[in-house]
Design a protein around this motif. Structure first.
Motif, mmCIF file in Angstrom:
data_model
loop_
_atom_site.group_PDB
_atom_site.id
_atom_site.type_symbol
_atom_site.label_atom_id
_atom_site.label_comp_id
_atom_site.label_asym_id
_atom_site.label_seq_id
_atom_site.Cartn_x
_atom_site.Cartn_y
_atom_site.Cartn_z
ATOM 1 N N UNK A 87 143.995 58.686 125.667
ATOM 2 C CA UNK A 87 144.601 58.468 124.348
ATOM 3 C C UNK A 87 146.090 58.806 124.404
ATOM 4 N N UNK A 88 146.395 59.955 125.003
ATOM 5 C CA UNK A 88 147.798 60.404 125.071
ATOM 6 C C UNK A 88 148.655 59.398 125.831
ATOM 7 N N UNK A 89 148.155 58.939 126.993
ATOM 8 C CA UNK A 89 148.939 57.990 127.798
ATOM 9 C C UNK A 89 149.197 56.708 127.027
ATOM 10 N N UNK A 90 148.161 56.216 126.320
ATOM 11 C CA UNK A 90 148.322 54.968 125.562
ATOM 12 C C UNK A 90 149.398 55.135 124.487
ATOM 13 N N UNK A 91 149.391 56.295 123.844
ATOM 14 C CA UNK A 91 150.356 56.515 122.764
ATOM 15 C C UNK A 91 151.776 56.713 123.306
ATOM 16 N N UNK A 103 152.968 55.633 126.062
ATOM 17 C CA UNK A 103 153.463 54.405 126.703
ATOM 18 C C UNK A 103 154.218 53.514 125.722
ATOM 19 N N UNK A 104 153.897 53.647 124.437
ATOM 20 C CA UNK A 104 154.583 52.812 123.445
ATOM 21 C C UNK A 104 155.511 53.648 122.557
ATOM 22 N N UNK A 105 155.893 54.808 123.096
ATOM 23 C CA UNK A 105 156.888 55.621 122.389
ATOM 24 C C UNK A 105 156.342 56.504 121.293
ATOM 25 N N UNK A 106 155.009 56.679 121.253
ATOM 26 C CA UNK A 106 154.406 57.543 120.228
ATOM 27 C C UNK A 106 154.485 59.005 120.622
ATOM 28 N N UNK A 107 154.080 59.880 119.713
ATOM 29 C CA UNK A 107 154.133 61.321 119.990
ATOM 30 C C UNK A 107 152.961 61.774 120.855
ATOM 31 N N UNK A 108 153.110 62.952 121.449
ATOM 32 C CA UNK A 108 152.047 63.532 122.279
ATOM 33 C C UNK A 108 150.859 63.952 121.413
ATOM 34 N N UNK A 109 151.139 64.376 120.180
ATOM 35 C CA UNK A 109 150.097 64.961 119.327
ATOM 36 C C UNK A 109 149.803 64.082 118.115
ATOM 37 N N UNK A 110 148.596 64.252 117.581
ATOM 38 C CA UNK A 110 148.208 63.602 116.320
ATOM 39 C C UNK A 110 147.545 64.698 115.472
ATOM 40 N N UNK A 120 136.890 74.712 118.721
ATOM 41 C CA UNK A 120 137.664 73.466 118.638
ATOM 42 C C UNK A 120 139.108 73.697 119.077
ATOM 43 N N UNK A 121 139.691 74.820 118.671
ATOM 44 C CA UNK A 121 141.075 75.121 119.070
ATOM 45 C C UNK A 121 141.176 75.230 120.589
ATOM 46 N N UNK A 122 140.190 75.878 121.196
ATOM 47 C CA UNK A 122 140.221 76.043 122.653
ATOM 48 C C UNK A 122 140.016 74.698 123.349
ATOM 49 N N UNK A 123 139.085 73.890 122.821
ATOM 50 C CA UNK A 123 138.855 72.563 123.411
ATOM 51 C C UNK A 123 140.132 71.725 123.305
ATOM 52 N N UNK A 124 140.754 71.763 122.137
ATOM 53 C CA UNK A 124 141.991 70.987 121.966
ATOM 54 C C UNK A 124 143.078 71.480 122.916
ATOM 55 N N UNK A 125 143.166 72.797 123.080
ATOM 56 C CA UNK A 125 144.194 73.340 123.983
ATOM 57 C C UNK A 125 143.941 72.898 125.426
ATOM 58 N N UNK A 126 142.659 72.874 125.820
ATOM 59 C CA UNK A 126 142.343 72.396 127.171
ATOM 60 C C UNK A 126 142.726 70.924 127.323
ATOM 61 N N UNK A 127 142.564 70.144 126.249
ATOM 62 C CA UNK A 127 142.787 68.700 126.333
ATOM 63 C C UNK A 127 144.262 68.329 126.220
ATOM 64 N N UNK A 128 144.979 68.945 125.286
ATOM 65 C CA UNK A 128 146.362 68.494 125.060
ATOM 66 C C UNK A 128 147.399 69.537 125.442
ATOM 67 N N UNK A 129 146.923 70.693 125.926
ATOM 68 C CA UNK A 129 147.846 71.762 126.278
ATOM 69 C C UNK A 129 148.169 72.608 125.062
ATOM 70 N N UNK A 130 148.974 73.656 125.293
ATOM 71 C CA UNK A 130 149.341 74.553 124.190
ATOM 72 C C UNK A 130 150.342 73.871 123.274
ATOM 73 N N UNK A 131 150.294 74.248 121.998
ATOM 74 C CA UNK A 131 151.273 73.680 121.049
ATOM 75 C C UNK A 131 152.642 74.289 121.287
#
Ligand SMILES: O=C(O)C(=O)C[C@]1(C(=O)O)C=C[C@@H](O)C=C1
Length: 102
Positions: free
Chosen positions: A55-59, A61-68, A91-102
């Motif tokens: 999801x992140x790469x797709x976003x 690639x077209x100039x979108x943000x890293x986060x949603x 959920x916070x821990x899963x998200x951190x594993x997936x998208x990194x720390x905020x």
């Protein structure tokens, strides 16, 4: 050594208690199931990390943000609805594993 032959000390059952052998057998069997479940949970989280990266790469690639962040709120609510208040922490821990720390 497999789980059913693990020493009594590792199950924290007092070895001289009546029923200790039965308790050890129950604990050893349950621990095998817990180990299998933990392996599945870890594999699922790894799969989720890969999908999240897609999801992140797709976003990006077209100039979108890293986060949603609105989407993250939905995910927090899903875990809270499924697991109660502590689900939010997971959920916070899963998200951190997936998208990194905020
Ligand atoms: O759904 C998205 O838009 C994602 O980028 C995936 C994901 C997630 O891992 O669930 C990761 C980062 C975003 O901030 C929101 C959600």
């Amino acid at each position: 050594m497999n789980a059913t032959t693990a020493p009594a000390s590792s199950t924290c059952v007092p070895s001289d208690a009546p029923g200790a052998a039965e308790a050890n057998a129950v604990i050893a069997g349950a621990r095998e199931r817990i180990d299998a479940l933990d392996a599945e949970i870890i594999a699922l989280i790894r799969r989720r990390m890969a999908v999240s990266d897609e999801v992140k790469q797709a976003r990006l690639a077209v100039g979108g943000p890293r986060l949603a962040l609105a989407r993250e709120m939905e995910i927090l609510a899903t875990y809270r609805d499924g697991l109660g208040g502590d689900g939010t922490t997971i959920a916070m821990t899963v998200l951190e594993l997936c998208r990194g720390k905020l």
